[in-house]
Write a protein that holds these residues in place. Structure first.
Motif, PDB file in Angstrom:
ATOM      1  N   ARG A  22       2.278  12.891  -8.000  1.00  0.00           N
ATOM      2  CA  ARG A  22       1.831  13.696  -9.130  1.00  0.00           C
ATOM      3  C   ARG A  22       1.477  12.777 -10.294  1.00  0.00           C
ATOM      4  NH1 ARG A  22       5.242  16.954  -6.308  1.00  0.00           N
ATOM      5  NH2 ARG A  22       4.852  19.193  -6.360  1.00  0.00           N
ATOM      6  N   GLU A  23       0.816  13.353 -11.282  1.00  0.00           N
ATOM      7  CA  GLU A  23       0.344  12.618 -12.455  1.00  0.00           C
ATOM      8  C   GLU A  23       1.427  11.734 -13.064  1.00  0.00           C
ATOM      9  OE1 GLU A  23      -2.083  13.831 -16.516  1.00  0.00           O
ATOM     10  OE2 GLU A  23      -1.238  15.386 -15.245  1.00  0.00           O
ATOM     11  N   ASP A  24       2.630  12.272 -13.246  1.00  0.00           N
ATOM     12  CA  ASP A  24       3.700  11.505 -13.895  1.00  0.00           C
ATOM     13  C   ASP A  24       4.323  10.455 -12.972  1.00  0.00           C
ATOM     14  OD1 ASP A  24       4.934  13.356 -12.245  1.00  0.00           O
ATOM     15  OD2 ASP A  24       6.446  13.940 -13.696  1.00  0.00           O
ATOM     16  N   MET A  26       2.169   8.621 -10.794  1.00  0.00           N
ATOM     17  CA  MET A  26       1.075   7.771 -10.322  1.00  0.00           C
ATOM     18  C   MET A  26       1.284   6.322 -10.752  1.00  0.00           C
ATOM     19  SD  MET A  26      -2.381   9.989 -10.769  1.00  0.00           S
ATOM     20  CE  MET A  26      -2.518  11.589 -10.022  1.00  0.00           C
ATOM     21  N   VAL A  41      -8.117  13.978  -5.759  1.00  0.00           N
ATOM     22  CA  VAL A  41      -7.440  14.329  -7.006  1.00  0.00           C
ATOM     23  C   VAL A  41      -7.594  15.831  -7.192  1.00  0.00           C
ATOM     24  CG1 VAL A  41      -7.392  13.999  -9.513  1.00  0.00           C
ATOM     25  CG2 VAL A  41      -8.009  12.083  -8.006  1.00  0.00           C
ATOM     26  N   VAL A  43      -5.982  19.546  -9.371  1.00  0.00           N
ATOM     27  CA  VAL A  43      -5.217  20.095 -10.484  1.00  0.00           C
ATOM     28  C   VAL A  43      -4.288  21.154  -9.914  1.00  0.00           C
ATOM     29  CG1 VAL A  43      -5.323  21.266 -12.712  1.00  0.00           C
ATOM     30  CG2 VAL A  43      -7.133  19.660 -12.065  1.00  0.00           C
ATOM     31  N   THR A  48      -1.123  19.980 -14.013  1.00  0.00           N
ATOM     32  CA  THR A  48      -0.989  18.541 -13.847  1.00  0.00           C
ATOM     33  C   THR A  48      -1.878  18.091 -12.691  1.00  0.00           C
ATOM     34  OG1 THR A  48       0.899  18.756 -12.345  1.00  0.00           O
ATOM     35  CG2 THR A  48       1.394  18.476 -14.688  1.00  0.00           C
ATOM     36  N   HIS A  49      -2.281  16.837 -12.727  1.00  0.00           N
ATOM     37  CA  HIS A  49      -3.097  16.263 -11.669  1.00  0.00           C
ATOM     38  C   HIS A  49      -2.197  15.685 -10.585  1.00  0.00           C
ATOM     39  CE1 HIS A  49      -6.083  16.432 -14.885  1.00  0.00           C
ATOM     40  NE2 HIS A  49      -6.981  16.423 -13.917  1.00  0.00           N
ATOM     41  N   ALA A  50      -2.709  15.676  -9.372  1.00  0.00           N
ATOM     42  CA  ALA A  50      -1.976  15.099  -8.252  1.00  0.00           C
ATOM     43  C   ALA A  50      -2.968  14.521  -7.254  1.00  0.00           C
ATOM     44  CB  ALA A  50      -1.104  16.158  -7.578  1.00  0.00           C
ATOM     45  N   GLY A  73     -11.096  16.440 -10.992  1.00  0.00           N
ATOM     46  CA  GLY A  73     -10.116  17.083 -10.128  1.00  0.00           C
ATOM     47  C   GLY A  73     -10.515  18.492  -9.797  1.00  0.00           C
TER      48      GLY A  73
END
Length: 86
Positions: A22-24, A26, A41, A43, A48-50, A73
């Motif tokens: 996940r984004e946090d 990466m 990628v 959303v 949040t992006h993943a 995304g």
């Protein structure tokens, strides 16, 4: 043969539809680009992006995203997604 290549790769086999990170979570590096990507990628529902696997990824295979310039995304509803632990 390729040597001294920087990149992230699968430590284990990963099924299609698995959230890889996940984004946090990466790492601070760019993913390889490919005309035959194994990741995308997206959303998530919480905005949040993943990075998810878009096909089976074999152990030792580098994570790579498509050649597209569009990194905004795509939406992903999270149905039938396995979270990668480990």
């Amino acid at each position: 043969p390729m040597s001294n290549v920087d990149g992230l790769y699968a430590a284990n086999d990963i099924d299609e539809g698995t959230i890889i990170f996940r984004e946090d979570e990466m790492p601070d590096c760019a993913l390889h680009r490919s005309s035959n990507p194994n990741c995308s990628v997206v959303v998530l529902d919480d905005e949040t992006h993943a990075i998810i696997s878009i096909r089976k990824i074999n152990a030792g295979e580098f994570f790579c995203v498509g050649d597209s310039d569009d990194e905004s995304g795509e939406s992903y509803d999270g149905d039938s997604v396995d979270s990668e632990n480990g």
